[in-house]
Design a protein around this motif. Structure first.
Motif, PDB file in Angstrom:
ATOM      1  N   SER A 197       0.816  -1.208   0.000  1.00  0.00           N
ATOM      2  CA  SER A 197       0.000   0.000   0.000  1.00  0.00           C
ATOM      3  C   SER A 197       0.855   1.265   0.000  1.00  0.00           C
ATOM      4  O   SER A 197       0.443   2.279  -0.510  1.00  0.00           O
ATOM      5  CB  SER A 197      -0.948   0.004   1.196  1.00  0.00           C
ATOM      6  OG  SER A 197      -0.207  -0.013   2.386  1.00  0.00           O
ATOM      7  N   GLU A 205       1.954   6.670  -1.717  1.00  0.00           N
ATOM      8  CA  GLU A 205       0.787   5.915  -1.288  1.00  0.00           C
ATOM      9  C   GLU A 205      -0.376   6.184  -2.220  1.00  0.00           C
ATOM     10  O   GLU A 205      -0.930   7.282  -2.225  1.00  0.00           O
ATOM     11  CB  GLU A 205       0.438   6.323   0.145  1.00  0.00           C
ATOM     12  CG  GLU A 205      -0.663   5.523   0.767  1.00  0.00           C
ATOM     13  CD  GLU A 205      -0.890   5.912   2.223  1.00  0.00           C
ATOM     14  OE1 GLU A 205      -2.009   6.347   2.517  1.00  0.00           O
ATOM     15  OE2 GLU A 205       0.040   5.784   3.037  1.00  0.00           O
ATOM     16  N   GLU A 227      -7.729   7.134  14.456  1.00  0.00           N
ATOM     17  CA  GLU A 227      -7.253   5.834  14.013  1.00  0.00           C
ATOM     18  C   GLU A 227      -6.653   5.108  15.206  1.00  0.00           C
ATOM     19  O   GLU A 227      -5.905   5.700  15.988  1.00  0.00           O
ATOM     20  CB  GLU A 227      -6.198   6.011  12.923  1.00  0.00           C
ATOM     21  CG  GLU A 227      -5.577   4.724  12.440  1.00  0.00           C
ATOM     22  CD  GLU A 227      -4.520   4.976  11.374  1.00  0.00           C
ATOM     23  OE1 GLU A 227      -4.544   4.282  10.355  1.00  0.00           O
ATOM     24  OE2 GLU A 227      -3.663   5.868  11.581  1.00  0.00           O
ATOM     25  N   GLN A 249      -4.623   1.427  15.911  1.00  0.00           N
ATOM     26  CA  GLN A 249      -4.070   0.210  15.346  1.00  0.00           C
ATOM     27  C   GLN A 249      -4.167  -0.895  16.392  1.00  0.00           C
ATOM     28  O   GLN A 249      -3.614  -0.787  17.489  1.00  0.00           O
ATOM     29  CB  GLN A 249      -2.624   0.403  14.911  1.00  0.00           C
ATOM     30  CG  GLN A 249      -2.059  -0.819  14.222  1.00  0.00           C
ATOM     31  CD  GLN A 249      -0.618  -0.646  13.810  1.00  0.00           C
ATOM     32  OE1 GLN A 249       0.115   0.128  14.392  1.00  0.00           O
ATOM     33  NE2 GLN A 249      -0.213  -1.399  12.807  1.00  0.00           N
ATOM     34  N   SER A 302      -3.046  -6.208  13.492  1.00  0.00           N
ATOM     35  CA  SER A 302      -2.642  -5.728  12.167  1.00  0.00           C
ATOM     36  C   SER A 302      -3.807  -5.052  11.455  1.00  0.00           C
ATOM     37  O   SER A 302      -3.904  -5.068  10.238  1.00  0.00           O
ATOM     38  CB  SER A 302      -2.101  -6.889  11.335  1.00  0.00           C
ATOM     39  OG  SER A 302      -3.103  -7.863  11.177  1.00  0.00           O
ATOM     40  N   ILE A 303      -4.685  -4.435  12.240  1.00  0.00           N
ATOM     41  CA  ILE A 303      -5.864  -3.763  11.687  1.00  0.00           C
ATOM     42  C   ILE A 303      -5.868  -2.307  12.135  1.00  0.00           C
ATOM     43  O   ILE A 303      -5.612  -2.004  13.297  1.00  0.00           O
ATOM     44  CB  ILE A 303      -7.154  -4.455  12.173  1.00  0.00           C
ATOM     45  CG1 ILE A 303      -7.189  -5.901  11.679  1.00  0.00           C
ATOM     46  CG2 ILE A 303      -8.388  -3.703  11.715  1.00  0.00           C
ATOM     47  CD1 ILE A 303      -8.301  -6.717  12.276  1.00  0.00           C
ATOM     48  N   ASP A 304      -6.137  -1.408  11.193  1.00  0.00           N
ATOM     49  CA  ASP A 304      -6.335   0.003  11.524  1.00  0.00           C
ATOM     50  C   ASP A 304      -7.838   0.244  11.592  1.00  0.00           C
ATOM     51  O   ASP A 304      -8.554   0.013  10.615  1.00  0.00           O
ATOM     52  CB  ASP A 304      -5.720   0.912  10.458  1.00  0.00           C
ATOM     53  CG  ASP A 304      -4.203   0.886  10.473  1.00  0.00           C
ATOM     54  OD1 ASP A 304      -3.618   0.521  11.510  1.00  0.00           O
ATOM     55  OD2 ASP A 304      -3.602   1.221   9.442  1.00  0.00           O
ATOM     56  N   SER A 328     -12.591  -0.564   9.000  1.00  0.00           N
ATOM     57  CA  SER A 328     -11.363  -1.217   9.434  1.00  0.00           C
ATOM     58  C   SER A 328     -10.545  -1.534   8.193  1.00  0.00           C
ATOM     59  O   SER A 328     -11.098  -1.893   7.148  1.00  0.00           O
ATOM     60  CB  SER A 328     -11.653  -2.467  10.248  1.00  0.00           C
ATOM     61  OG  SER A 328     -12.337  -3.413   9.470  1.00  0.00           O
ATOM     62  N   ALA A 361      -7.141  -3.678   6.943  1.00  0.00           N
ATOM     63  CA  ALA A 361      -6.088  -4.646   7.266  1.00  0.00           C
ATOM     64  C   ALA A 361      -4.756  -4.105   6.748  1.00  0.00           C
ATOM     65  O   ALA A 361      -4.679  -3.634   5.610  1.00  0.00           O
ATOM     66  CB  ALA A 361      -6.396  -5.992   6.642  1.00  0.00           C
ATOM     67  N   ASP A 362      -3.747  -4.146   7.615  1.00  0.00           N
ATOM     68  CA  ASP A 362      -2.403  -3.693   7.192  1.00  0.00           C
ATOM     69  C   ASP A 362      -1.747  -4.709   6.308  1.00  0.00           C
ATOM     70  O   ASP A 362      -1.885  -5.854   6.396  1.00  0.00           O
ATOM     71  CB  ASP A 362      -1.504  -3.465   8.406  1.00  0.00           C
ATOM     72  CG  ASP A 362      -1.762  -2.096   9.037  1.00  0.00           C
ATOM     73  OD1 ASP A 362      -2.392  -1.254   8.414  1.00  0.00           O
ATOM     74  OD2 ASP A 362      -1.289  -1.900  10.176  1.00  0.00           O
TER      75      ASP A 362
END
Length: 142
Positions: free
Chosen positions: A18, A50, A120, A122, A125-127, A139, A141-142
């Motif tokens: 990303s 990005e 935000e 974290q 592994s989810i923002d 949500s 996913a990173d």
């Protein structure tokens, strides 16, 4: 055949990436100029590309910050690291209920170009993105 397989793997991998670290010399001058007008004297800036935009990551004192700019140098949003305690109470309750026994790794306040504030958090592994009142918006996913 081997080249086709490598090309497919490269394409697949690029879909999962990303943000990409880039050198300051690869950032358009208009983007760097706008950033430095808004944040003068910043010398230790890490740049990322990005989704076609440019993100400048830097510290002010001990606070981590990020600014997202488009290719024309327009600021799209700013992000400032905050204490987990500064997240809205409703957001903290949501995380407690839906992510039991998970720790909030980091928290940030995001302000878009219209002045709209979101938060935000974290978790794993989810923002998780919350509105100003603390309602979960999405949500990622990173």
């Amino acid at each position: 055949m081997k080249n086709s397989l490598l090309a497919c793997l490269a394409l697949l991998f690029s879909c999962f990436v990303s943000a990409q670290n880039i050198s300051s010399k690869d950032v358009p001058n208009i983007v760097k100029s706008t950033f430095l007008k808004s944040y003068p004297n910043q010398t230790d800036v890490k740049w990322e590309k990005e989704k076609g935009n440019y993100e400048a990551n830097f510290k002010t004192g001990s606070t981590e910050r990020a600014v997202l700019l488009d290719t024309n140098g327009n600021i799209l949003e700013t992000e400032e690291e905050i204490s987990v305690k500064k997240l809205p109470a409703k957001a903290l309750a949501y995380i407690e209920k839906n992510y039991k026994h998970k720790k909030i790794k980091e928290a940030a306040q995001i302000t878009d170009s219209h002045g709209t504030i979101t938060f935000e958090a974290q978790v794993s592994s989810i923002d998780l993105i919350f509105d100003k009142q603390g309602a979960c918006i999405k949500s990622i996913a990173d």
